[in-house]
Design a protein around this motif. Structure first.
Motif, mmCIF file in Angstrom:
data_model
loop_
_atom_site.group_PDB
_atom_site.id
_atom_site.type_symbol
_atom_site.label_atom_id
_atom_site.label_comp_id
_atom_site.label_asym_id
_atom_site.label_seq_id
_atom_site.Cartn_x
_atom_site.Cartn_y
_atom_site.Cartn_z
ATOM 1 N N GLY A 73 -3.578 -66.030 -20.288
ATOM 2 C CA GLY A 73 -2.527 -66.987 -20.623
ATOM 3 C C GLY A 73 -1.449 -66.404 -21.523
ATOM 4 N N LEU A 74 -0.803 -65.356 -21.057
ATOM 5 C CA LEU A 74 0.222 -64.724 -21.882
ATOM 6 C C LEU A 74 1.289 -65.720 -22.329
ATOM 7 N N PHE A 75 1.691 -66.615 -21.450
ATOM 8 C CA PHE A 75 2.671 -67.631 -21.831
ATOM 9 C C PHE A 75 2.051 -68.640 -22.796
ATOM 10 N N ARG A 76 0.843 -69.068 -22.492
ATOM 11 C CA ARG A 76 0.159 -70.061 -23.331
ATOM 12 C C ARG A 76 -0.011 -69.544 -24.756
ATOM 13 N N ILE A 77 -0.331 -68.276 -24.886
ATOM 14 C CA ILE A 77 -0.541 -67.666 -26.197
ATOM 15 C C ILE A 77 0.746 -67.677 -27.022
ATOM 16 N N SER A 78 1.877 -67.543 -26.355
ATOM 17 C CA SER A 78 3.151 -67.438 -27.082
ATOM 18 C C SER A 78 3.931 -68.750 -27.128
ATOM 19 N N TRP A 79 3.329 -69.868 -26.708
ATOM 20 C CA TRP A 79 4.046 -71.143 -26.671
ATOM 21 C C TRP A 79 4.652 -71.538 -28.008
ATOM 22 N N SER A 80 3.933 -71.325 -29.113
ATOM 23 C CA SER A 80 4.460 -71.784 -30.404
ATOM 24 C C SER A 80 5.777 -71.092 -30.734
ATOM 25 N N SER A 81 5.864 -69.813 -30.464
ATOM 26 C CA SER A 81 7.127 -69.103 -30.686
ATOM 27 C C SER A 81 8.191 -69.565 -29.702
ATOM 28 N N TYR A 82 7.772 -69.812 -28.484
ATOM 29 C CA TYR A 82 8.707 -70.264 -27.455
ATOM 30 C C TYR A 82 9.338 -71.592 -27.840
ATOM 31 N N TRP A 83 8.550 -72.558 -28.282
ATOM 32 C CA TRP A 83 9.069 -73.894 -28.598
ATOM 33 C C TRP A 83 10.020 -73.875 -29.786
ATOM 34 N N ASP A 84 9.913 -72.853 -30.652
ATOM 35 C CA ASP A 84 10.852 -72.737 -31.771
ATOM 36 C C ASP A 84 12.297 -72.676 -31.283
ATOM 37 N N TRP A 85 12.501 -72.076 -30.110
ATOM 38 C CA TRP A 85 13.845 -71.921 -29.562
ATOM 39 C C TRP A 85 14.539 -73.271 -29.373
ATOM 40 N N TYR A 86 13.771 -74.305 -29.129
ATOM 41 C CA TYR A 86 14.322 -75.633 -28.875
ATOM 42 C C TYR A 86 14.617 -76.415 -30.165
ATOM 43 N N ARG A 87 14.261 -75.860 -31.290
ATOM 44 C CA ARG A 87 14.495 -76.524 -32.569
ATOM 45 C C ARG A 87 15.978 -76.441 -32.942
ATOM 46 N N PRO A 88 16.610 -77.564 -33.294
ATOM 47 C CA PRO A 88 18.007 -77.491 -33.754
ATOM 48 C C PRO A 88 18.109 -76.559 -34.974
ATOM 49 N N GLY A 89 19.144 -75.767 -35.011
ATOM 50 C CA GLY A 89 19.328 -74.850 -36.128
ATOM 51 C C GLY A 89 18.562 -73.544 -35.990
ATOM 52 N N PHE A 90 17.871 -73.360 -34.882
ATOM 53 C CA PHE A 90 17.096 -72.132 -34.669
ATOM 54 C C PHE A 90 17.995 -70.900 -34.612
ATOM 55 N N HIS A 91 17.492 -69.801 -35.163
ATOM 56 C CA HIS A 91 18.100 -68.482 -34.998
ATOM 57 C C HIS A 91 16.964 -67.504 -34.750
ATOM 58 N N PRO A 92 17.147 -66.525 -33.843
ATOM 59 C CA PRO A 92 16.047 -65.597 -33.529
ATOM 60 C C PRO A 92 15.462 -64.856 -34.725
ATOM 61 N N TRP A 93 16.207 -64.696 -35.794
ATOM 62 C CA TRP A 93 15.655 -64.013 -36.967
ATOM 63 C C TRP A 93 14.757 -64.907 -37.803
ATOM 64 N N ASP A 94 14.740 -66.215 -37.510
ATOM 65 C CA ASP A 94 13.927 -67.149 -38.309
ATOM 66 C C ASP A 94 12.459 -66.831 -38.181
#
Length: 94
Positions: A73-94
Motif C-alpha cells: 500500500g505505497l499510496f495508503r502509507i503516504s496518505w497523511s502527507s498527501y491529504w496535507d496538500w488539500y489543507r488551505p494555506g499549505f506549502h510544500p516546505w511545511d
C-alpha cells in the motif's frame, strides 16, 4: 521536495492577483486530477511491465493496483502527507 516547492512558488507568483479561494480551488482540482491520472498511468505501466514478463494483463493490473493501494500500500502509507496538500494555506516546505 525541492522541485515541488519551486513549482508551488511559481504557481503562487503567477496567481498572485487571484483571491486565496481561487488559488485554493485550482490547486485542489489539479491535485485531484493528477492523482487519478497518475494512479491510472502508473498501474497501467506497471501492468505492462508484468505482462512483458508473461503475466496476464488484467491480473497484472490488479496486482499493480493492489501493491499501490493495499499491500504494502505505497499510496495508503503516504496518505497523511498527501491529504496535507488539500489543507488551505499549505506549502510544500511545511
Amino acid at each position: 521536495s525541492e522541485h515541488k516547492a519551486v513549482a508551488y512558488d511559481v504557481f503562487m507568483e503567477i496567481a498572485k492577483d487571484w483571491s486565496p479561494w481561487q488559488r485554493y480551488v485550482l490547486r485542489v482540482r489539479v491535485m485531484a486530477i493528477i492523482t487519478v491520472m497518475f494512479t491510472l498511468n502508473i498501474s497501467r505501466f506497471g501492468a505492462l511491465l508484468l505482462a512483458a514478463d508473461g503475466m496476464d494483463f488484467k491480473k497484472a493490473r490488479r496486482a499493480t493496483l493492489g501493491y499501490l493501494l493495499w499491500k504494502p500500500g505505497l499510496f495508503r502509507i503516504s496518505w497523511s502527507s498527501y491529504w496535507d496538500w488539500y489543507r488551505p494555506g499549505f506549502h510544500p516546505w511545511d
